[in-house]
Design a protein around this motif. Structure first.
Motif, PDB file in Angstrom:
ATOM      1  N   ARG A 205      41.342  49.949  51.509  1.00 53.91           N
ATOM      2  CA  ARG A 205      40.222  49.261  51.992  1.00 53.91           C
ATOM      3  C   ARG A 205      40.407  47.760  51.127  1.00 53.91           C
ATOM      4  NH1 ARG A 205      36.382  53.980  50.334  1.00 53.91           N
ATOM      5  NH2 ARG A 205      37.643  54.210  48.591  1.00 53.91           N
ATOM      6  N   ALA A 206      39.231  47.015  51.933  1.00 51.63           N
ATOM      7  CA  ALA A 206      39.167  45.582  51.385  1.00 51.63           C
ATOM      8  C   ALA A 206      39.064  45.511  50.006  1.00 51.63           C
ATOM      9  CB  ALA A 206      38.348  44.932  52.138  1.00 51.63           C
ATOM     10  N   ARG A 207      38.433  46.323  49.307  1.00 52.47           N
ATOM     11  CA  ARG A 207      38.065  46.430  47.933  1.00 52.47           C
ATOM     12  C   ARG A 207      39.388  46.484  46.991  1.00 52.47           C
ATOM     13  NH1 ARG A 207      34.352  50.923  48.534  1.00 52.47           N
ATOM     14  NH2 ARG A 207      35.306  52.850  47.611  1.00 52.47           N
ATOM     15  N   ASP A 208      40.357  47.181  47.687  1.00 55.42           N
ATOM     16  CA  ASP A 208      41.858  47.058  47.031  1.00 55.42           C
ATOM     17  C   ASP A 208      42.257  45.966  46.603  1.00 55.42           C
ATOM     18  OD1 ASP A 208      41.739  49.887  46.749  1.00 55.42           O
ATOM     19  OD2 ASP A 208      42.308  50.325  48.722  1.00 55.42           O
ATOM     20  N   LEU A 209      41.707  44.620  46.909  1.00 54.60           N
ATOM     21  CA  LEU A 209      42.030  43.630  46.513  1.00 54.60           C
ATOM     22  C   LEU A 209      42.003  43.479  44.977  1.00 54.60           C
ATOM     23  CD1 LEU A 209      42.137  40.260  47.402  1.00 54.60           C
ATOM     24  CD2 LEU A 209      39.675  40.263  46.804  1.00 54.60           C
ATOM     25  N   PHE A 210      41.426  44.333  44.235  1.00 54.02           N
ATOM     26  CA  PHE A 210      41.281  44.136  42.955  1.00 54.02           C
ATOM     27  C   PHE A 210      42.422  45.126  42.164  1.00 54.02           C
ATOM     28  CE2 PHE A 210      36.999  43.227  44.515  1.00 54.02           C
ATOM     29  CZ  PHE A 210      36.825  41.809  44.273  1.00 54.02           C
ATOM     30  N   ALA A 211      43.094  45.455  42.966  1.00 59.50           N
ATOM     31  CA  ALA A 211      44.145  46.441  42.455  1.00 59.50           C
ATOM     32  C   ALA A 211      44.906  45.705  41.205  1.00 59.50           C
ATOM     33  CB  ALA A 211      45.265  46.786  43.507  1.00 59.50           C
ATOM     34  N   PRO A 212      45.195  44.477  41.062  1.00 66.52           N
ATOM     35  CA  PRO A 212      45.982  44.035  40.147  1.00 66.52           C
ATOM     36  C   PRO A 212      45.136  44.416  38.687  1.00 66.52           C
ATOM     37  CG  PRO A 212      45.895  42.542  41.672  1.00 66.52           C
ATOM     38  CD  PRO A 212      45.008  43.474  42.118  1.00 66.52           C
ATOM     39  N   LEU A 213      43.736  44.434  38.885  1.00 67.91           N
ATOM     40  CA  LEU A 213      43.045  44.799  37.625  1.00 67.91           C
ATOM     41  C   LEU A 213      43.317  46.014  37.222  1.00 67.91           C
ATOM     42  CD1 LEU A 213      39.667  43.076  38.436  1.00 67.91           C
ATOM     43  CD2 LEU A 213      41.510  42.278  36.938  1.00 67.91           C
ATOM     44  N   ARG A 214      43.329  46.918  38.191  1.00 69.19           N
ATOM     45  CA  ARG A 214      43.556  48.509  37.801  1.00 69.19           C
ATOM     46  C   ARG A 214      45.015  48.841  37.520  1.00 69.19           C
ATOM     47  NH1 ARG A 214      41.528  49.402  43.080  1.00 69.19           N
ATOM     48  NH2 ARG A 214      43.859  49.985  43.618  1.00 69.19           N
ATOM     49  N   GLN A 215      45.952  47.814  38.015  1.00 62.26           N
ATOM     50  CA  GLN A 215      47.397  47.888  37.543  1.00 62.26           C
ATOM     51  C   GLN A 215      47.824  47.233  36.318  1.00 62.26           C
ATOM     52  OE1 GLN A 215      49.545  47.082  41.116  1.00 62.26           O
ATOM     53  NE2 GLN A 215      48.602  48.684  42.306  1.00 62.26           N
TER      54      GLN A 215
END
Length: 307
Positions: A101-111
Motif C-alpha cells: 500500500r502507499a503507506r509502505d513508503l515508510f518501510a525504511p523506518l520499519r526495516q
C-alpha cells in the motif's frame, strides 16, 4: 557473497526508462499514492522548518530568511533519500505481485534503514561543498559575488553572466559533480534497501557502477532529462488550459485544477525516476530479475488488499 557489478550495453539505459514509464499496471494506487506521499512529506518538512519566518518578526531580515531556508533545504536533503528508498520499496513489492500500500513508503523506518539512507544526504552535502571549493578555486574569489549580483539582477530583468577565470574547468567540475552526486544517491538507495549493504559498501559499489556503466547511465539520464523537458512543456500547456477552463467557473477552481495537474505530474516524475533506478539496480547488481527482497517477505495481514 557480494555479487559482481555487471557491464551492461548502452541500450539498457533506454530499457530502464521504458519499463519505468510502464510502472503502475499492477498496483497504481500504491505506487502513485506513494509518490504523492513523498511530495506531502517534503512539503511538511519545508513547512515546519520555515515556520520561524511566519512567526515572530513581521519582516525578518534577509540574513535570517537565507538561514532558515538553508536549514529547511538541508532537512529536505536528509529526508529525501529515505522517501525515495520507501518509494522504490513500494515499486518493487508491486512489481513482484506482493501486497503493498502507499503507506509502505515508510518501510525504511520499519526495516531500520532510515539512518543509513539519510546519511546519503550528508554525502551529497559533502560533495556539494567539495564542488563549491573547486569552483571557487577555478573561478577566482570575485566570481560568487558577481554571481549573486547576477541573481539579483535577473529578478529585475537584467542578466549579466559573470566571467570565470577557467570557464571550461567550471563546466567540467559541475558536470562531474552532478553525475557522481546523483549516481551515489540514486544507485546507493537500492543497494542499501535491497542488497543489504551498509552505507560505505553501497557508496563504493555505486561509484564503481557509475564508472563501469558510464555509457548506459548517461544515456538513461539524457533520455530522462529529454522526457522531463518535453513533458514539462506539455504540462505547462495543460495547466494553462486548466486555468482558463476552471476560471470560467471561478478563479479558485482554475487554481485548484492547476495544483492538481502539477501534483499529478510530480508524482509521475518521482515514480519514473525511482523506477528507472530500480530497474538499473536489478540489471547491474542482481542475477535474478525476480529476486526476493533482502528482508523476509512481509506476511499479509488479514483482510489486506493489494491496493
Amino acid at each position: 557473497m557480494t555479487q559482481p557489478i555487471r557491464k551492461v550495453p548502452l541500450t539498457h539505459g533506454a530499457q530502464w526508462l521504458i519499463r519505468a514509464f510502464n510502472l503502475g499496471t499492477r498496483n497504481p494506487r500504491a505506487i502513485f499514492g506513494a509518490g504523492l506521499l513523498v511530495m506531502a512529506v517534503l512539503y511538511l518538512v519545508m513547512y515546519l522548518f520555515t515556520m520561524p519566518l511566519r512567526v515572530g518578526e513581521s519582516e525578518p531580515d534577509m540574513e535570517r530568511i537565507v538561514s532558515v531556508i538553508g536549514i529547511a533545504a538541508l532537512a529536505a536533503v536528509l529526508v529525501l533519500p529515505v522517501l525515495l528508498g520507501g518509494l522504490m520499496h513500494v515499486i518493487r513489492e508491486a512489481e513482484s505481485g506482493r501486497p503493498v500500500r502507499a503507506r509502505d513508503l515508510f518501510a525504511p523506518l520499519r526495516q531500520h534503514k532510515a539512518v543509513q539512507l539519510a546519511l546519503l544526504g550528508v554525502i551529497q552535502i559533502a560533495l556539494a561543498l567539495i564542488c563549491g571549493t573547486l569552483l571557487l578555486w577555478a573561478t577566482g574569489p570575485d566570481f560568487w559575488a558577481h554571481y549573486q549580483d547576477m541573481a539579483r539582477g535577473a529578478i529585475g530583468g537584467q542578466v549579466n553572466v559573470p566571467a570565470a577565470h577557467s570557464p571550461t574547468l567550471v563546466i567540467v567540475v559541475q558536470l562531474v559533480y552532478y553525475y557522481f552526486s546523483t549516481a551515489v544517491v540514486l544507485v546507493s538507495i537500492p543497494l542499501i534497501m535491497f542488497s543489504g549493504l551498509d552505507i560505505s559498501a553501497a557508496v563504493r559499489r555505486s561509484l564503481g557502477a557509475s564508472v563501469w556503466n558510464l555509457g548506459s547511465y548517461l544515456f538513461a539520464a539524457m533520455l530522462f532529462m529529454l522526457g522531463v523537458m518535453i513533458s514539462g512543456a506539455l504540462i505547462s500547456v495543460v495547466s494553462l488550459a486548466a486555468m482558463q477552463l476552471g476560471s470560467l467557473i471561478h478563479p479558485a477552481v482554475g487554481q485548484l485544477l492547476v495544483v492538481a495537474v502539477v501534483v499529478a505530474y510530480g508524482s509521475a516524475f518521482l515514480v519514473v525516476m525511482c523506477g528507472t533506478c530500480y530497474y538499473a539496480w536489478r540489471d547491474v547488481f542482481t542475477d535474478n530479475d525476480d529476486a526476493p527482497a533482502a528482508n523476509a517477505p512481509r506476511t499479509p495481514r488479514p483482510g489486506e488488499l493489494e491496493a
